[in-house]
Write a protein that holds these residues in place. Structure first.
Motif, PDB file in Angstrom:
ATOM      1  N   HIS A 217       6.320   7.438   0.190  1.00 15.19           N
ATOM      2  CA  HIS A 217       6.059   6.691  -1.040  1.00 15.19           C
ATOM      3  C   HIS A 217       6.535   5.244  -0.882  1.00 15.19           C
ATOM      4  CE1 HIS A 217       5.195  10.404  -3.239  1.00 15.19           C
ATOM      5  NE2 HIS A 217       6.287  10.925  -2.694  1.00 15.19           N
ATOM      6  N   ARG A 218       6.096   4.395  -1.782  1.00 13.36           N
ATOM      7  CA  ARG A 218       6.593   3.022  -1.856  1.00 13.36           C
ATOM      8  C   ARG A 218       7.743   3.011  -2.854  1.00 13.36           C
ATOM      9  NH1 ARG A 218       5.539  -1.818  -5.011  1.00 13.36           N
ATOM     10  NH2 ARG A 218       5.671  -3.697  -3.703  1.00 13.36           N
ATOM     11  N   ARG A 219       8.921   2.598  -2.394  1.00 11.95           N
ATOM     12  CA  ARG A 219      10.105   2.651  -3.236  1.00 11.95           C
ATOM     13  C   ARG A 219      10.933   1.374  -3.113  1.00 11.95           C
ATOM     14  NH1 ARG A 219       7.736   6.068  -5.465  1.00 11.95           N
ATOM     15  NH2 ARG A 219       8.300   8.272  -5.756  1.00 11.95           N
ATOM     16  N   TYR A 220      11.802   1.171  -4.098  1.00  8.69           N
ATOM     17  CA  TYR A 220      12.704   0.014  -4.108  1.00  8.69           C
ATOM     18  C   TYR A 220      14.020   0.394  -3.433  1.00  8.69           C
ATOM     19  CZ  TYR A 220      15.397  -3.971  -5.867  1.00  8.69           C
ATOM     20  OH  TYR A 220      16.170  -5.099  -5.970  1.00  8.69           O
ATOM     21  N   GLY A 224      14.563  -4.467  -0.991  1.00  9.28           N
ATOM     22  CA  GLY A 224      13.368  -4.687  -1.806  1.00  9.28           C
ATOM     23  C   GLY A 224      12.419  -3.509  -1.704  1.00  9.28           C
ATOM     24  N   PHE A 225      11.143  -3.735  -2.044  1.00 11.33           N
ATOM     25  CA  PHE A 225      10.137  -2.676  -2.013  1.00 11.33           C
ATOM     26  C   PHE A 225       9.613  -2.453  -0.598  1.00 11.33           C
ATOM     27  CE2 PHE A 225       9.932  -3.952  -6.486  1.00 11.33           C
ATOM     28  CZ  PHE A 225       9.905  -2.715  -7.101  1.00 11.33           C
ATOM     29  N   GLY A 226       9.417  -1.184  -0.240  1.00  6.38           N
ATOM     30  CA  GLY A 226       8.883  -0.845   1.067  1.00  6.38           C
ATOM     31  C   GLY A 226       8.538   0.630   1.137  1.00  6.38           C
ATOM     32  N   ARG A 227       8.021   1.062   2.275  1.00  5.10           N
ATOM     33  CA  ARG A 227       7.614   2.453   2.462  1.00  5.10           C
ATOM     34  C   ARG A 227       8.825   3.331   2.783  1.00  5.10           C
ATOM     35  NH1 ARG A 227       2.917   3.972   0.756  1.00  5.10           N
ATOM     36  NH2 ARG A 227       2.347   5.265   2.555  1.00  5.10           N
ATOM     37  N   SER A 228       8.823   4.538   2.249  1.00  4.90           N
ATOM     38  CA  SER A 228       9.917   5.483   2.468  1.00  4.90           C
ATOM     39  C   SER A 228       9.364   6.858   2.776  1.00  4.90           C
ATOM     40  CB  SER A 228      10.817   5.576   1.231  1.00  4.90           C
ATOM     41  OG  SER A 228      11.513   4.374   1.010  1.00  4.90           O
ATOM     42  N   LEU A 229      10.020   7.557   3.697  1.00  7.95           N
ATOM     43  CA  LEU A 229       9.678   8.947   4.004  1.00  7.95           C
ATOM     44  C   LEU A 229      10.799   9.838   3.498  1.00  7.95           C
ATOM     45  CD1 LEU A 229       8.163  10.441   7.198  1.00  7.95           C
ATOM     46  CD2 LEU A 229      10.275  11.419   6.299  1.00  7.95           C
ATOM     47  N   TYR A 230      10.426  10.914   2.805  1.00  9.43           N
ATOM     48  CA  TYR A 230      11.401  11.849   2.249  1.00  9.43           C
ATOM     49  C   TYR A 230      11.284  13.210   2.934  1.00  9.43           C
ATOM     50  CZ  TYR A 230      12.010   8.588  -1.657  1.00  9.43           C
ATOM     51  OH  TYR A 230      12.269   7.481  -2.419  1.00  9.43           O
ATOM     52  N   VAL A 231      12.451  13.814   3.218  1.00  9.28           N
ATOM     53  CA  VAL A 231      12.494  15.162   3.785  1.00  9.28           C
ATOM     54  C   VAL A 231      13.825  15.783   3.362  1.00  9.28           C
ATOM     55  CG1 VAL A 231      13.578  14.478   5.957  1.00  9.28           C
ATOM     56  CG2 VAL A 231      12.118  16.522   5.888  1.00  9.28           C
ATOM     57  N   GLY A 243      11.816   2.135   5.229  1.00 11.19           N
ATOM     58  CA  GLY A 243      11.359   1.061   6.087  1.00 11.19           C
ATOM     59  C   GLY A 243      11.772  -0.309   5.581  1.00 11.19           C
ATOM     60  N   PRO A 244      11.514  -1.363   6.362  1.00  5.24           N
ATOM     61  CA  PRO A 244      11.879  -2.720   5.958  1.00  5.24           C
ATOM     62  C   PRO A 244      11.060  -3.170   4.753  1.00  5.24           C
ATOM     63  CG  PRO A 244      10.497  -2.761   7.921  1.00  5.24           C
ATOM     64  CD  PRO A 244      10.833  -1.323   7.668  1.00  5.24           C
ATOM     65  N   PRO A 245      11.521  -4.191   4.040  1.00  6.39           N
ATOM     66  CA  PRO A 245      10.796  -4.666   2.861  1.00  6.39           C
ATOM     67  C   PRO A 245       9.414  -5.207   3.201  1.00  6.39           C
ATOM     68  CG  PRO A 245      12.569  -6.172   3.437  1.00  6.39           C
ATOM     69  CD  PRO A 245      12.760  -4.953   4.272  1.00  6.39           C
ATOM     70  N   GLU A 246       8.459  -4.982   2.302  1.00  6.96           N
ATOM     71  CA  GLU A 246       7.087  -5.464   2.474  1.00  6.96           C
ATOM     72  C   GLU A 246       7.008  -6.948   2.103  1.00  6.96           C
ATOM     73  OE1 GLU A 246       5.088  -2.968  -0.287  1.00  6.96           O
ATOM     74  OE2 GLU A 246       4.956  -1.244   1.083  1.00  6.96           O
ATOM     75  N   GLY A 247       5.912  -7.569   2.525  1.00  7.20           N
ATOM     76  CA  GLY A 247       5.684  -8.959   2.144  1.00  7.20           C
ATOM     77  C   GLY A 247       5.450  -9.118   0.657  1.00  7.20           C
ATOM     78  N   ASP A 248       4.706  -8.164   0.068  1.00 12.76           N
ATOM     79  CA  ASP A 248       4.438  -8.185  -1.370  1.00 12.76           C
ATOM     80  C   ASP A 248       5.550  -7.451  -2.087  1.00 12.76           C
ATOM     81  OD1 ASP A 248       3.478  -8.150  -3.920  1.00 12.76           O
ATOM     82  OD2 ASP A 248       1.780  -6.798  -3.515  1.00 12.76           O
ATOM     83  N   GLN A 249       6.351  -8.161  -2.861  1.00 10.83           N
ATOM     84  CA  GLN A 249       7.476  -7.549  -3.565  1.00 10.83           C
ATOM     85  C   GLN A 249       7.198  -7.348  -5.055  1.00 10.83           C
ATOM     86  OE1 GLN A 249      10.678  -6.321  -2.462  1.00 10.83           O
ATOM     87  NE2 GLN A 249       9.314  -6.220  -0.688  1.00 10.83           N
ATOM     88  N   THR A 250       5.912  -7.239  -5.402  1.00 10.01           N
ATOM     89  CA  THR A 250       5.549  -6.949  -6.784  1.00 10.01           C
ATOM     90  C   THR A 250       6.078  -5.569  -7.146  1.00 10.01           C
ATOM     91  OG1 THR A 250       3.533  -8.232  -6.543  1.00 10.01           O
ATOM     92  CG2 THR A 250       3.672  -6.740  -8.440  1.00 10.01           C
ATOM     93  N   GLY A 251       6.864  -5.487  -8.225  1.00 11.71           N
ATOM     94  CA  GLY A 251       7.513  -4.235  -8.597  1.00 11.71           C
ATOM     95  C   GLY A 251       6.671  -3.350  -9.485  1.00 11.71           C
ATOM     96  N   TYR A 252       7.255  -2.224  -9.839  1.00  7.93           N
ATOM     97  CA  TYR A 252       6.610  -1.306 -10.791  1.00  7.93           C
ATOM     98  C   TYR A 252       7.529  -1.103 -11.970  1.00  7.93           C
ATOM     99  CZ  TYR A 252       9.479   1.888  -7.951  1.00  7.93           C
ATOM    100  OH  TYR A 252      10.483   2.471  -7.229  1.00  7.93           O
TER     101      TYR A 252
END
Length: 252
Positions: A217-220, A224-231, A243-252
């Motif tokens: 999922h994409r999480r904060y 900042g915001f970036g991709r995350s894997l959950y297990v 993962g590292p923060p994305e270039g687009d930091q538009t939040g939810y």
């Protein structure tokens, strides 16, 4: 970063500055002991710099990226770190770089999430205990993010329809914890996680045809915001690999 700024001085001077000029975005405090001149001074030795550069390169960074990251983190001149990084890459000195690139290039702890019976109470307690404040509120999730150095302490309101932490039942008050990664190669990371979980299940005779539940999922997080894997681990603890923060930091 386009708008990155470095401000030097004492804590009192920083407070005075930011009382008149409101800080924006993410900021980092670097505290050091006083030198004989009275100013803050942090000086890393060559061995420390080479060790950090080698570790970053083992995690998959190029020599130039590792040098840039180490220079910023250790507060030393870029040219000096680049020279030492070239030595590490060429195999000079006493620090070697393992050629194997890890599928899980862990940088450190990103955040821990606590489930709270009373969110306002726990928020106030940790804000005072750690002398920090709320970095971000997520009302949609009923969550607050407290900045704790390079990581975050997240507190989320416990679901009122489920037993709450402290009720005497076997209820976890840690929702999950997250490790920060320097890169996020989703296929390689997913394959690695599936292999590790499958090996553990086979080792203890708990094989399952369904395989492990892996979600991305994409999480904060702390950066900042970036991709995350959950297990989940064998004890049922939820682990997030962020993962590292994305270039687009538009939040939810």
């Amino acid at each position: 970063k386009m708008h990155e700024e470095l401000v030097h001085g004492t804590v009192a001077e920083a407070v005075t500055r930011f009382e008149s000029i409101a800080p924006k975005g993410e900021f980092t405090l670097v505290l050091g002991s006083k030198s004989s001149s009275g100013s803050a001074m942090l000086e890393a030795g060559d061995a420390e710099i080479r060790e950090m550069v080698a570790g970053l390169m083992r995690d998959g960074m190029s020599a130039s990226s590792a040098a840039k990251t180490a220079a910023k983190f250790l507060n030393v001149p870029n040219n000096r770190v680049k020279q030492l990084a070239r030595m590490v890459a060429d195999g000079e000195g006493d620090v070697a770089v393992d050629e194997r690139v890890s599928a899980v290039p862990v940088v450190g702890l990103d955040h821990v999430v606590l489930r709270a019976r009373s969110l306002p109470r726990l928020e106030a307690f940790y804000a005072e205990l750690l002398d920090t404040s709320v970095e971000r509120r997520n009302d949609a999730f009923g969550m607050v993010h407290l900045r704790t150095g390079t990581a975050l302490l997240d507190i989320i309101q416990a679901d009122p329809t489920r037993p709450a932490p402290g009720d005497g039942a076997d209820v976890r008050n840690v929702d999950h914890f997250a490790f920060s990664l320097s890169t996020f190669d989703e296929p390689a990371l997913t394959a690695h996680v599936v292999r590790v979980v499958a090996a553990d299940s086979e080792r203890y005779g708990e094989t399952s045809a369904a395989g492990p539940a892996v979600e991305v999922h994409r999480r904060y997080g702390a950066g900042g915001f970036g991709r995350s894997l959950y297990v989940s681990d064998p004890e049922g603890n939820s682990v997030e690999l962020k993962g590292p923060p994305e270039g687009d930091q538009t939040g939810y």
